[in-house]
Design a protein around this motif. Structure first.
Motif, PDB file in Angstrom:
ATOM      1  N   PHE A 110      41.484  -0.697  28.458  1.00  0.00           N
ATOM      2  CA  PHE A 110      42.874  -0.935  28.049  1.00  0.00           C
ATOM      3  C   PHE A 110      43.827  -0.014  28.800  1.00  0.00           C
ATOM      4  N   ILE A 111      43.428   1.226  28.991  1.00  0.00           N
ATOM      5  CA  ILE A 111      44.260   2.180  29.731  1.00  0.00           C
ATOM      6  C   ILE A 111      44.482   1.681  31.150  1.00  0.00           C
ATOM      7  N   ARG A 112      43.431   1.194  31.796  1.00  0.00           N
ATOM      8  CA  ARG A 112      43.566   0.688  33.167  1.00  0.00           C
ATOM      9  C   ARG A 112      44.506  -0.504  33.216  1.00  0.00           C
ATOM     10  N   MET A 120      38.296   3.346  18.460  1.00  0.00           N
ATOM     11  CA  MET A 120      37.910   2.542  19.599  1.00  0.00           C
ATOM     12  C   MET A 120      37.015   3.403  20.493  1.00  0.00           C
ATOM     13  N   ARG A 121      35.964   2.802  20.973  1.00  0.00           N
ATOM     14  CA  ARG A 121      35.050   3.514  21.858  1.00  0.00           C
ATOM     15  C   ARG A 121      35.763   3.868  23.161  1.00  0.00           C
ATOM     16  N   ALA A 122      35.338   4.968  23.752  1.00  0.00           N
ATOM     17  CA  ALA A 122      35.984   5.470  24.968  1.00  0.00           C
ATOM     18  C   ALA A 122      35.913   4.461  26.110  1.00  0.00           C
ATOM     19  N   ASP A 123      34.776   3.772  26.263  1.00  0.00           N
ATOM     20  CA  ASP A 123      34.658   2.833  27.382  1.00  0.00           C
ATOM     21  C   ASP A 123      35.604   1.649  27.212  1.00  0.00           C
ATOM     22  N   GLY A 132      50.091   5.186  21.936  1.00  0.00           N
ATOM     23  CA  GLY A 132      49.123   5.631  20.947  1.00  0.00           C
ATOM     24  C   GLY A 132      47.785   6.099  21.490  1.00  0.00           C
ATOM     25  N   TYR A 133      47.640   6.113  22.806  1.00  0.00           N
ATOM     26  CA  TYR A 133      46.391   6.616  23.377  1.00  0.00           C
ATOM     27  C   TYR A 133      46.374   8.128  23.284  1.00  0.00           C
ATOM     28  N   LEU A 169      50.760   9.479  31.804  1.00  0.00           N
ATOM     29  CA  LEU A 169      50.384  10.177  30.583  1.00  0.00           C
ATOM     30  C   LEU A 169      51.401   9.925  29.475  1.00  0.00           C
ATOM     31  N   VAL A 170      52.677  10.064  29.780  1.00  0.00           N
ATOM     32  CA  VAL A 170      53.735   9.848  28.789  1.00  0.00           C
ATOM     33  C   VAL A 170      53.712   8.399  28.275  1.00  0.00           C
ATOM     34  N   LEU A 171      53.612   7.440  29.207  1.00  0.00           N
ATOM     35  CA  LEU A 171      53.606   6.027  28.810  1.00  0.00           C
ATOM     36  C   LEU A 171      52.399   5.690  27.940  1.00  0.00           C
ATOM     37  N   LEU A 172      51.243   6.242  28.274  1.00  0.00           N
ATOM     38  CA  LEU A 172      50.041   5.984  27.478  1.00  0.00           C
ATOM     39  C   LEU A 172      50.138   6.623  26.092  1.00  0.00           C
TER      40      LEU A 172
END
Length: 99
Positions: free
Chosen positions: A9-11, A1-4, A36-37, A29-32
């Motif tokens: 999705f992270i947001r 997946m592209r970073a952008d 799988g991020y 950080l732990v939750l992400l």
């Protein structure tokens, strides 16, 4: 997946998690990572700061809380995601059922 795309999705995940409870950088950080991020603390801090600049989160000490604007944004995202998933995932589900 592209970073952008991943950052979007992270947001979304951060807003969702902040709705559940206040977040620290370490918590996020732990939750992400559990989802799988592959992110580092620096990237997490940048995304938290971005959400703060957009007035979706508010910082206090080392914690971040969701704002009213963040709750409204999350509701809108959830509505759009539900529609998107029904459109995008439905053909795959039909293919699997027909196989």
């Amino acid at each position: 997946m592209r970073a952008d795309v991943q950052n979007l999705f992270i947001r979304i995940h951060m807003l969702y998690n902040a709705k559940q409870q206040d977040l620290t950088t370490g918590d996020a950080l732990v939750l992400l990572e559990k989802r799988g991020y592959k992110v580092g603390e620096r990237e997490v801090k940048q995304e938290l700061e971005h959400l703060t600049e957009d007035n979706f989160l508010t910082p206090h000490d080392d914690m971040f809380s969701i704002t009213g604007a963040g709750l409204e944004e999350l509701k809108e995202i959830q509505t759009v995601l539900a529609e998107l998933c029904s459109e995008v995932l439905q053909p795959e589900q039909q293919e699997k059922a027909g196989a």
